[in-house]
Structures are given as structure tokens and as C-alpha cells.
Scaffold this motif. Structure first.
Motif, PDB file in Angstrom:
ATOM      1  N   ILE A 182       7.767  -8.939  -6.570  1.00  0.00           N
ATOM      2  CA  ILE A 182       6.668  -8.592  -5.666  1.00  0.00           C
ATOM      3  C   ILE A 182       7.145  -8.589  -4.220  1.00  0.00           C
ATOM      4  CG2 ILE A 182       4.434  -9.335  -4.762  1.00  0.00           C
ATOM      5  CD1 ILE A 182       3.847 -10.507  -7.550  1.00  0.00           C
ATOM      6  N   SER A 183       7.856  -9.632  -3.819  1.00  0.00           N
ATOM      7  CA  SER A 183       8.330  -9.735  -2.439  1.00  0.00           C
ATOM      8  C   SER A 183       9.286  -8.600  -2.094  1.00  0.00           C
ATOM      9  CB  SER A 183       9.027 -11.084  -2.218  1.00  0.00           C
ATOM     10  OG  SER A 183       8.133 -12.153  -2.445  1.00  0.00           O
ATOM     11  N   THR A 184      10.157  -8.245  -3.036  1.00  0.00           N
ATOM     12  CA  THR A 184      11.095  -7.148  -2.798  1.00  0.00           C
ATOM     13  C   THR A 184      10.360  -5.825  -2.652  1.00  0.00           C
ATOM     14  OG1 THR A 184      12.798  -8.311  -4.084  1.00  0.00           O
ATOM     15  CG2 THR A 184      13.141  -5.960  -3.671  1.00  0.00           C
ATOM     16  N   GLY A 185       9.377  -5.594  -3.526  1.00  0.00           N
ATOM     17  CA  GLY A 185       8.593  -4.368  -3.435  1.00  0.00           C
ATOM     18  C   GLY A 185       7.864  -4.248  -2.117  1.00  0.00           C
ATOM     19  N   VAL A 186       7.233  -5.330  -1.692  1.00  0.00           N
ATOM     20  CA  VAL A 186       6.532  -5.324  -0.407  1.00  0.00           C
ATOM     21  C   VAL A 186       7.526  -5.136   0.732  1.00  0.00           C
ATOM     22  CG1 VAL A 186       5.164  -6.725   1.189  1.00  0.00           C
ATOM     23  CG2 VAL A 186       4.616  -6.721  -1.245  1.00  0.00           C
ATOM     24  N   GLY A 187       8.696  -5.776   0.621  1.00  0.00           N
ATOM     25  CA  GLY A 187       9.721  -5.628   1.644  1.00  0.00           C
ATOM     26  C   GLY A 187      10.191  -4.190   1.792  1.00  0.00           C
ATOM     27  N   ILE A 188      10.342  -3.491   0.666  1.00  0.00           N
ATOM     28  CA  ILE A 188      10.734  -2.078   0.709  1.00  0.00           C
ATOM     29  C   ILE A 188       9.684  -1.265   1.443  1.00  0.00           C
ATOM     30  CG2 ILE A 188      11.074  -0.006  -0.707  1.00  0.00           C
ATOM     31  CD1 ILE A 188      12.391  -1.819  -2.800  1.00  0.00           C
ATOM     32  N   LEU A 189       8.417  -1.522   1.156  1.00  0.00           N
ATOM     33  CA  LEU A 189       7.340  -0.773   1.816  1.00  0.00           C
ATOM     34  C   LEU A 189       7.312  -1.027   3.317  1.00  0.00           C
ATOM     35  CD1 LEU A 189       4.371  -1.181  -0.705  1.00  0.00           C
ATOM     36  CD2 LEU A 189       5.914   0.765  -0.428  1.00  0.00           C
ATOM     37  N   ILE A 190       7.687  -2.240   3.735  1.00  0.00           N
ATOM     38  CA  ILE A 190       7.671  -2.570   5.163  1.00  0.00           C
ATOM     39  C   ILE A 190       8.911  -2.021   5.875  1.00  0.00           C
ATOM     40  CG2 ILE A 190       7.765  -4.460   6.834  1.00  0.00           C
ATOM     41  CD1 ILE A 190       6.107  -6.119   4.843  1.00  0.00           C
ATOM     42  N   VAL A 191      10.078  -2.305   5.319  1.00  0.00           N
ATOM     43  CA  VAL A 191      11.337  -1.938   5.981  1.00  0.00           C
ATOM     44  C   VAL A 191      11.586  -0.433   5.920  1.00  0.00           C
ATOM     45  CG1 VAL A 191      13.841  -2.253   5.964  1.00  0.00           C
ATOM     46  CG2 VAL A 191      12.336  -4.206   5.536  1.00  0.00           C
ATOM     47  N   PHE A 192      11.272   0.163   4.766  1.00  0.00           N
ATOM     48  CA  PHE A 192      11.524   1.598   4.584  1.00  0.00           C
ATOM     49  C   PHE A 192      10.209   2.377   4.549  1.00  0.00           C
ATOM     50  CE2 PHE A 192      15.026  -0.697   2.518  1.00  0.00           C
ATOM     51  CZ  PHE A 192      16.110  -0.181   3.220  1.00  0.00           C
ATOM     52  N   ASN A 193       9.300   1.998   5.429  1.00  0.00           N
ATOM     53  CA  ASN A 193       7.956   2.572   5.418  1.00  0.00           C
ATOM     54  C   ASN A 193       7.957   4.091   5.520  1.00  0.00           C
ATOM     55  OD1 ASN A 193       5.415   3.493   7.168  1.00  0.00           O
ATOM     56  ND2 ASN A 193       4.830   1.751   5.883  1.00  0.00           N
ATOM     57  N   LYS A 194       8.709   4.629   6.465  1.00  0.00           N
ATOM     58  CA  LYS A 194       8.713   6.087   6.673  1.00  0.00           C
ATOM     59  C   LYS A 194       9.318   6.818   5.472  1.00  0.00           C
ATOM     60  CE  LYS A 194       8.811   5.999  11.718  1.00  0.00           C
ATOM     61  NZ  LYS A 194       9.552   6.406  12.958  1.00  0.00           N
TER      62      LYS A 194
END
Length: 202
Positions: A182-194
Motif C-alpha cells: 500500500i505504501s509503495t503504491g501511494v508513493g508511486i502516485l505521489i512521486v510519479f504523479n504526472k
């Protein structure tokens, strides 16, 4: 990324998550700890509620939380299907959703089934498919075990707000494979948002 690949990723994560939880549940007494390295320990706890051990008050708090999680996972599952089938979303987004879905589903399995599958872990090793389960349907406890006390019992100066004068431990959370997903998935959405919300292959 195709749905088949996303489903395969979810399956592998669920398998690793459940195997690790069942192993710890049946080989560790509640509260037991094994040191792998000074900064990494296997420490068996059970989480009755939300992240960080937060609980919902009342007799039906746990039931409400579990049912809410089921509806949330259903929504995430639809988001994954819709992203692949209808919008050809970027691989960043699909992987992130798959990770979040797998992690949420992994913890839901604990909440829904573990209460009727296992007996109590307090001062004894739990037995799978016990005749004396510790709970009921939808009232199981989530198994956590990964503990990384990188800095432990560091004496914080008195002038530090809120935690000054008390021993400080970093990282103090105890978590499982599902939480990492879950944390990794959310991190991807935040860091690689664009990139995640860019249409087309990434």
C-alpha cells in the motif's frame, strides 16, 4: 500493462503476504521478537484496527471498519479494471493501483477470516483451523511483524517540541507485506504523479 499482468502481480503479493503472516502466526507467540540485524527485527503483534493500531470505538467499530475496507477494495478493483480496459492508463498508475489493491485485500483477509481460522496467540503458538478460534467472522486481527528500529531509545533534548526529554525510536512502526504494498503504491502516485496520470504507455 495488461490486466493479466496486474492480476499476476496482485497474486504474488497476496501469496507472499499471507505466507509470511501464517508463518509468523503459527511459529511466534504474541509479542515474541527475533533479531535479524540490530536495525531489523521480526516482532509479532496483532493490529485490531487501522494503521498505527488505531481502533474504532464501540461494539461494532471493528465490523464497520472491515465492511468499509471491503467496499473500498471493491472500488479500487473497479478503478484498476477501468484504468486498463477503458483508458489505457500509464503503467505507473496501473502498478500503483495493483499494489494498493493487493495490500488492502491482504489485510482484509486477516480481518475477515483469521478470527475463525486461528486460536489465540497469547502465551501460545496459534493453530490453524483451530476448534477454538479466537474471534468471529469480520473480527479478525491483522498480523504485523516487520520492525526497523534504526535509531532506538535516543535521548531527545528537552527543547524538542512534543517529544523532548523522552527516548526516541525511529522507525517505530511494525508492519507487514500488505502495508509495504500500500505504501509503495501511494508513493508511486505521489512521486510519479504526472507520469501516473498521463494517458498511454509510460
Amino acid at each position: 500493462m495488461s490486466l493479466r499482468k496486474a492480476y499476476f502481480l496482485i497474486f504474488i503479493l497476496l501469496l507472499v503476504d499471507q505466507v509470511s503472516k501464517i508463518y509468523v502466526k503459527t511459529n511466534f507467540v504474541l509479542g515474541e521478537e527475533v533479531t535479524v540485524f540490530n536495525w531489523f527485527k521480526i516482532h509479532f503483534i496483532e493490529n485490531e484496527g487501522m494503521a498505527w493500531g488505531t481502533k474504532l470505538p464501540g461494539e461494532y467499530g471493528k465490523l464497520f471498519l472491515t465492511v468499509f475496507r471491503i467496499f473500498a477494495v471493491a472500488g479500487i478493483g473497479y478503478w484498476l479494471w477501468d484504468s486498463v480496459r477503458n483508458h489505457k492508463s500509464s503503467n505507473y498508475l496501473i502498478v500503483a493501483i495493483a499494489l494498493i489493491f493487493a495490500g488492502a485485500l491482504g489485510n482484509i483477509i486477516d480481518s475477515v477470516f483469521y478470527g475463525v481460522i486461528f486460536n489465540e496467540s497469547y502465551q501460545q503458538l496459534a493453530v490453524m483451523f483451530s476448534e477454538e478460534p479466537y474471534g468471529t467472522w469480520f473480527h479478525g486481527q491483522v498480523v504485523d511483524m516487520f520492525y526497523f528500529p534504526i535509531i532506538k531509545d535516543f535521548p531527545m533534548p528537552e527543547w524538542v517540541p512534543f517529544i523532548g526529554g523522552r527516548p526516541f525510536t525511529f522507525f517505530n512502526a511494525i508492519f507487514n507485506v500488505a502495508d509495504v504494498a500500500i505504501s509503495t503504491g501511494v508513493g508511486i502516485l505521489i512521486v510519479f504523479n504526472k507520469k501516473a496520470f498521463h494517458k498511454g504507455d509510460a
